[in-house]
Design a protein around this motif. Sequence first.
Motif, PDB file in Angstrom:
ATOM      1  N   LEU A  41      31.445  59.014  47.486  1.00 41.76           N
ATOM      2  CA  LEU A  41      31.927  58.242  48.621  1.00 41.76           C
ATOM      3  C   LEU A  41      33.437  58.113  48.520  1.00 41.76           C
ATOM      4  N   VAL A  42      34.145  58.479  49.601  1.00 41.42           N
ATOM      5  CA  VAL A  42      35.603  58.351  49.680  1.00 41.42           C
ATOM      6  C   VAL A  42      35.917  57.436  50.857  1.00 41.42           C
ATOM      7  N   GLY A 236      47.948  67.395  48.757  1.00 41.71           N
ATOM      8  CA  GLY A 236      47.932  67.328  47.302  1.00 41.71           C
ATOM      9  C   GLY A 236      47.088  66.183  46.798  1.00 41.71           C
ATOM     10  N   LEU A 237      47.159  65.053  47.480  1.00 39.00           N
ATOM     11  CA  LEU A 237      46.335  63.910  47.116  1.00 39.00           C
ATOM     12  C   LEU A 237      44.857  64.257  47.267  1.00 39.00           C
ATOM     13  N   GLY A 238      44.500  64.907  48.377  1.00 39.15           N
ATOM     14  CA  GLY A 238      43.109  65.295  48.572  1.00 39.15           C
ATOM     15  C   GLY A 238      42.618  66.244  47.501  1.00 39.15           C
ATOM     16  N   ARG A 239      43.466  67.218  47.128  1.00 41.10           N
ATOM     17  CA  ARG A 239      43.061  68.151  46.070  1.00 41.10           C
ATOM     18  C   ARG A 239      42.874  67.441  44.742  1.00 41.10           C
ATOM     19  N   TYR A 240      43.778  66.516  44.451  1.00 42.36           N
ATOM     20  CA  TYR A 240      43.687  65.810  43.179  1.00 42.36           C
ATOM     21  C   TYR A 240      42.428  64.936  43.126  1.00 42.36           C
ATOM     22  N   ALA A 272      50.784  60.883  61.293  1.00 41.38           N
ATOM     23  CA  ALA A 272      49.666  60.208  60.638  1.00 41.38           C
ATOM     24  C   ALA A 272      48.379  61.024  60.776  1.00 41.38           C
ATOM     25  N   LEU A 273      48.130  61.562  61.958  1.00 42.68           N
ATOM     26  CA  LEU A 273      46.940  62.388  62.152  1.00 42.68           C
ATOM     27  C   LEU A 273      46.992  63.642  61.292  1.00 42.68           C
ATOM     28  N   THR A 274      48.164  64.240  61.177  1.00 42.71           N
ATOM     29  CA  THR A 274      48.303  65.434  60.343  1.00 42.71           C
ATOM     30  C   THR A 274      47.990  65.119  58.896  1.00 42.71           C
ATOM     31  N   ARG A 275      48.485  63.982  58.394  1.00 45.05           N
ATOM     32  CA  ARG A 275      48.190  63.600  57.012  1.00 45.05           C
ATOM     33  C   ARG A 275      46.702  63.364  56.806  1.00 45.05           C
ATOM     34  N   LEU A 276      46.074  62.693  57.762  1.00 39.93           N
ATOM     35  CA  LEU A 276      44.635  62.437  57.640  1.00 39.93           C
ATOM     36  C   LEU A 276      43.860  63.750  57.617  1.00 39.93           C
ATOM     37  N   GLN A 277      44.178  64.648  58.538  1.00 42.47           N
ATOM     38  CA  GLN A 277      43.506  65.943  58.552  1.00 42.47           C
ATOM     39  C   GLN A 277      43.731  66.709  57.252  1.00 42.47           C
ATOM     40  N   LEU A 283      40.096  67.741  50.595  1.00 42.70           N
ATOM     41  CA  LEU A 283      38.894  67.261  49.914  1.00 42.70           C
ATOM     42  C   LEU A 283      37.756  68.265  50.072  1.00 42.70           C
ATOM     43  N   ARG A 284      37.547  68.708  51.310  1.00 50.46           N
ATOM     44  CA  ARG A 284      36.463  69.674  51.546  1.00 50.46           C
ATOM     45  C   ARG A 284      36.681  70.948  50.736  1.00 50.46           C
TER      46      ARG A 284
END
Length: 395
Positions: A41-42, A236-240, A272-277, A283-284
């Motif tokens: 869960l994220v 980078g945050l998502g990958r980490y 903001a939308l770009t960062r969220l995407q 992550l995926r």
Amino acid sequence: MADRMNRRQLLTRALALGCTAAASPVLTPVSFAALPGARRLVVIVLRGAMDGLDVFRPLGDPHLAALRPNLARENTPLLLDSFFALHPALSGLMPLWHAGEMGFVPATSTLYRDQRSHFDGQDHLEAGTAGVLPSALQRDGWLNRLVAQLPGAQARTAFAVGRERMLILEGQAPITQWSPGTDLDLSPQNRLLLSYLFDNDPLFAQAGQIALDMTTTGAAKDDDGDDIPAGSDAAGLGRYIAQQLLAEARIASFSLTGWDTHRDQHRALLPALTRLQDAILALRDGLGPVWGETTVMAMTEFGRTARENGARGTDHGTGGALLLAGGALRGGRAIGGWPGLADQDLYAGRDLMPLSDIRAYPAWAMRDLFGLPVSAIERHVFSGLDMGDNPHLFL
């Protein structure tokens, strides 16, 4: 015990010489918890009040154009179904929608009403409370309370990317957090002293070594030698985070800012939308097959006004939207009803009317992903919540 306490006191004083408060291991915007089982869960906190009416645009509502004569024409959206369309800055998430791995809940909110303060709204969202916020000495977050309810849960090292505190993580369950990006102005002698203290006190060894690494390399390293990304690097945050979820971590939470769009929303919302995407796609991609066991919930403190303002922006509102993603999701759909945008349907004559308590969706996630009993969720995690009917979020 006395020797250990003396070392800790000395450590605190040494750090005070050269550390800023933001460099201390305090509550910060990303944390991990190790749990048994395969499900992940994220939770992403979107700070600043995301405009759900723009992100998931209700083109099928006949009143939208009159309320938003400029915004309704800007940034031509992508059709999701016969009623809703997606903001084009999230076009990279369309394959997830078509694969049933993305969905959303329109017209949802915490029970916070009327004052429309970012600070109080975020505290309600992260504390998971209804009514009056608890006192400063009694506050804890619902994600921490979740971890406390799970048998076999263990603390997992957590790395904070940014400097904001995360109330969602405060509480009794032991989760370590860190805030990188701050310089430590220490002399060589103090570095040697700290290294000695770290060697003799495992509790502080890892966090302390991260701090020292940041002063020499400009980037923090985790215990596997991997870079901890800066908070502005959402991909980078998502990958980490994906790396941690592939290892011991099962729960992660972090925040993204930039959602307060009082002026020129058609431009202000894009970063903001770009960062969220970027964070979701990273992550995926990073999780690979484990994406099928993962659920992402992106939540904001409240929505924005139904009417655009004179600066082609929107102001603080009430009803918002919850974005869901992940391979475990039954997506490709809007979840819940629609209140309408006619004057008589608006909350206080100005805002989208919330139809659901946003807490119900993470509550059902706790039940369906981790097997937590409904009674435990309603009593210990979200006190006072009536979870209602199961929205069947998951496959």
